[in-house]
Write a protein that holds these residues in place. Structure first.
Motif: not given
Ligand SMILES: [Zn+2]
Length: 230
Positions: A94, A98, A131
């Protein structure tokens, strides 16, 4: 932090490109389990550490963080105590997401003094667009479509499994003998094993398989690891 909308195929493409670039660097292909920690450190040139982020940042429910200027990824060390490798690896992927998807955007905003250079990832923020995009990137990186379909083909005879019942007929072993909501997690686990996705949680595998359309659930009862009826 607002980020532009990205479609799923472009996020998937960026995850595939990262894998291909890393494969070229190694001189051979990369198969599951995808070595995301090495990709972060050697492929992206970032540092990776485990820290008590809740203490450091003074906020709760932190999963991880990425500091864009210093190229540093931190994972909340509390996840280590939880004992879930899948959760840790997914959080690493994750954060890599980003870096790949958002660093130019945030670099620009940081230069203008609009935000800090850090993205703090918390469980309470998982529905935010930034997110969600990083989560989707992580799923694509850890469970490449080609590999997951190949594993699915070795486990299932059909291209798509259609679940029409919550429960099926019970065989002599005491298990449901046909695909149904109640035993879908066994199938997802078998695919995980067949494809070598040993660093991916069952929950992530179930979500990815639904996302790729391998499962059509006609029952209206959610298929998930945490089904309260199970
Ligand atoms: Zn994040």
């Amino acid at each position: 932090m607002n980020v532009p909308w990205l479609d799923k195929s472009s996020i998937n493409e960026k995850a595939s490109t990262l894998l291909k670039t890393y494969s070229l660097m190694l001189g051979h292909g990369v198969l599951p389990p995808i070595p995301v920690e090495k990709i972060i450190e050697k492929g992206l040139g970032l540092s990776l550490s485990f820290e008590d982020l809740e203490d450091k940042l003074g906020v709760k429910d932190v999963l991880g963080a990425i500091y864009l200027r210093s190229g540093k990824i931190c994972i909340n060390e509390k996840l280590l105590r939880g004992g879930s490798e899948g959760r840790i690896i997914f959080t690493c992927a994750h954060e890599a997401g980003h870096w790949v998807l958002h660093r130019s955007r945030i670099d620009e905003a940081t230069r203008k003094g609009q935000i800090s250079d850090a993205i703090i990832c918390r469980t309470v923020n998982t529905k935010e667009r930034i997110e969600w995009q990083a989560d989707y990137f992580a799923a694509c990186l850890l469970m490449p479509e080609h590999d997951i379909r190949k594993a699915f083909d070795t486990v299932c005879c059909e291209d798509v499994l259609v679940l029409e019942n919550i429960r099926g007929c019970i065989g002599s072993s005491g298990l449901y003998i046909e695909p149904c909501v109640m035993n879908w997690h066994f199938i997802a686990d078998a695919v995980r094993e067949a494809g070598g996705f040993s660093n991916v949680s069952k929950h992530a595998m179930i979500i990815r398989m639904q996302e790729l359309g391998m499962l059509v659930n006609m029952t209206g009862t959610p298929v998930g690891w945490n089904n309260p009826d199970r």
